[in-house]
Structures are given as C-alpha cells and as structure tokens.
Design an enzyme around this catalytic site. Structure first.
Site, short mmCIF file in Angstrom:
data_model
loop_
_atom_site.label_atom_id
_atom_site.label_comp_id
_atom_site.label_asym_id
_atom_site.label_seq_id
_atom_site.Cartn_x
_atom_site.Cartn_y
_atom_site.Cartn_z
N ARG A 66 -75.12 36.69 -32.16
CA ARG A 66 -74.72 37.74 -31.20
C ARG A 66 -75.75 37.92 -30.10
NH1 ARG A 66 -72.32 39.58 -36.12
NH2 ARG A 66 -74.30 40.46 -36.74
N GLU A 103 -82.67 39.62 -48.72
CA GLU A 103 -82.61 40.41 -49.95
C GLU A 103 -82.60 39.47 -51.17
OE1 GLU A 103 -79.39 43.12 -49.77
OE2 GLU A 103 -79.97 44.14 -51.62
P1 AMP Z 1 -82.62 41.76 -40.20
O1 AMP Z 1 -83.23 40.40 -40.27
O2 AMP Z 1 -82.53 42.46 -41.53
O3 AMP Z 1 -83.29 42.64 -39.15
O4 AMP Z 1 -81.11 41.58 -39.78
C1 AMP Z 1 -80.77 41.38 -38.45
C2 AMP Z 1 -79.59 40.47 -38.28
O5 AMP Z 1 -78.53 40.77 -39.17
C3 AMP Z 1 -79.05 40.66 -36.86
O6 AMP Z 1 -78.81 39.39 -36.31
C4 AMP Z 1 -77.79 41.48 -37.04
O7 AMP Z 1 -76.78 40.93 -36.23
C5 AMP Z 1 -77.41 41.38 -38.52
N1 AMP Z 1 -77.22 42.71 -39.17
C6 AMP Z 1 -77.99 43.25 -40.13
N2 AMP Z 1 -77.54 44.47 -40.52
C7 AMP Z 1 -76.45 44.71 -39.77
C8 AMP Z 1 -75.52 45.82 -39.66
N3 AMP Z 1 -75.64 46.93 -40.42
N4 AMP Z 1 -74.53 45.73 -38.75
C9 AMP Z 1 -74.41 44.62 -37.97
N5 AMP Z 1 -75.22 43.56 -38.02
C10 AMP Z 1 -76.24 43.58 -38.90
#
Ligand code: AMP
Length: 182
Positions: A66, A103
C-alpha cells in the site's frame, strides 16, 4: 506543514474499520475507501505535497504494497523518482535484505542494491499506509540507510499509538503520522 482539523476529519472519515480482519481481535484500517473518494485522496495527496516540497528530497521509497500507491503518486507530484521496498523474492536484480520479527515467525524486505544509486547520499522519504508494531518500517528504514542513502523521514497515513512502533522507529529516523489511532 501540519494537517488542519478539517483536512484530518475528511481523511479520517474516509478510512473504514473492518473488525476481526484478517483474524479475531484485529481492527483492520481499510484505505480503499480513502482511495476511491476523490476528495479525501486529493486532500491527502495535496497535504503530503505541501509538506514534502520543502524537504529537498531525492527519492520517495514506498513499502510493499500500500505504500506504493501513496509513494508513487507523491513522487510524481514532487518530480522525484520512486523506489519500491518489496517483500522477499519479488525483485529481479541484486538486492540487500533485512529480516524482522512477526507475531509468529520472521519476514524479510528487500531493495535493489543500486536503487538510490544515481544520487550520492540520497535523501529519501519512506512511506506506508500504517505503522503498527513498526517491524516492517524499521527494517525498511535500515535497508535504505544500508544502501548509502539516508531515510530522512518515515511517513504514515495512520499510526497505531497503542503499540510502540513509532517510538522504536524514532531511533532510526524522523516519524510523521497524519492520523493517530489510540
Ligand atoms: P507492522 O510491521 O506491525 O508495523 O505492520 C505494518 C504493516 O502491516 C503495514 O504495511 C500495514 O499495511 C499492515 N497492517 C498492520 N496492522 C494493520 C491494521 N490494523 N490495519 C491495516 N493494516 C495493517
């Protein structure tokens, strides 16, 4: 350049919450309803243009997938090149990669070794739709810096403030999230 309350409301109202996707307990922030809303998408991109036109950037780097949508559009508005940071195994030329913890298990992002190659010490803005734990963004910012370029700021449409992803990322780069969700 800060977002006005009116702009923030237009963007915030265009993002749809999907409960229990992709698994129970997660509230998924759906930005497809921002993208198909020409007013909200326009307000967002205009704000990003106004903010970053002063930064003297050399490239925009978007995170798979995205981050490509916002990053590629912004790069064109600013007259800059765009660099994709991809999930493992998608880029065809020589890459450097960085692993990060999920996770359950490990994931990896990659960038072409010469992606920022035609400008020495390139100033790069990294962009994605959302920062949650910050694992993806930290790995991506580290990768940009490993190429010899500098990640000057990481920009997100949404920051999940109840996770400490943004705090951790601030050790590597500046962080700007338009909308904080607590
Ligand atoms: P992180 O590595 O945990 O910061 O996760 C970020 C990635 O996961 C991003 O590319 C987001 O598009 C996706 N993502 C994680 N949590 C969500 C959420 N609650 N809603 C939408 N996209 C999420």
């Amino acid at each position: 350049m800060v977002l006005s309350n009116t702009e923030r409301k237009i963007i915030e109202d265009s993002i749809r919450d999907i409960k229990d996707f992709p698994k129970p307990g997660i509230v998924f922030k759906d930005i497809t309803t921002l993208l198909n809303n020409k007013e909200a998408y326009g307000v967002l991109m205009n704000h990003l243009y106004q903010r970053y036109k002063e930064y003297n950037l050399d490239y925009i780097a978007g995170i798979d997938a995205r981050g490509f949508i916002f990053g590629a559009a912004l790069a064109q508005m600013l007259g800059l090149g765009f660099v994709p940071i991809r999930k493992k195994g998608k880029l065809p030329y020589t890459t450097i990669s960085e692993k990060y913890s999920l996770e359950y298990g490990i994931d990896e992002v990659e960038v072409h070794i010469d992606a920022f190659g035609n400008i020495p010490n390139a100033k790069v803005l990294m962009i994605d739709d959302l920062i949650a734990t910050g694992g993806t963004a930290n790995a991506a910012a580290t990768l940009i810096n490993q190429t010899g370029a500098t990640c000057v700021e990481a920009c997100f449409i949404i920051g999940l403030g109840f996770l400490d992803g943004q705090t951790k990322l601030k050790e590597t780069t500046e962080v700007y999230s338009l909308i904080e969700v607590n």
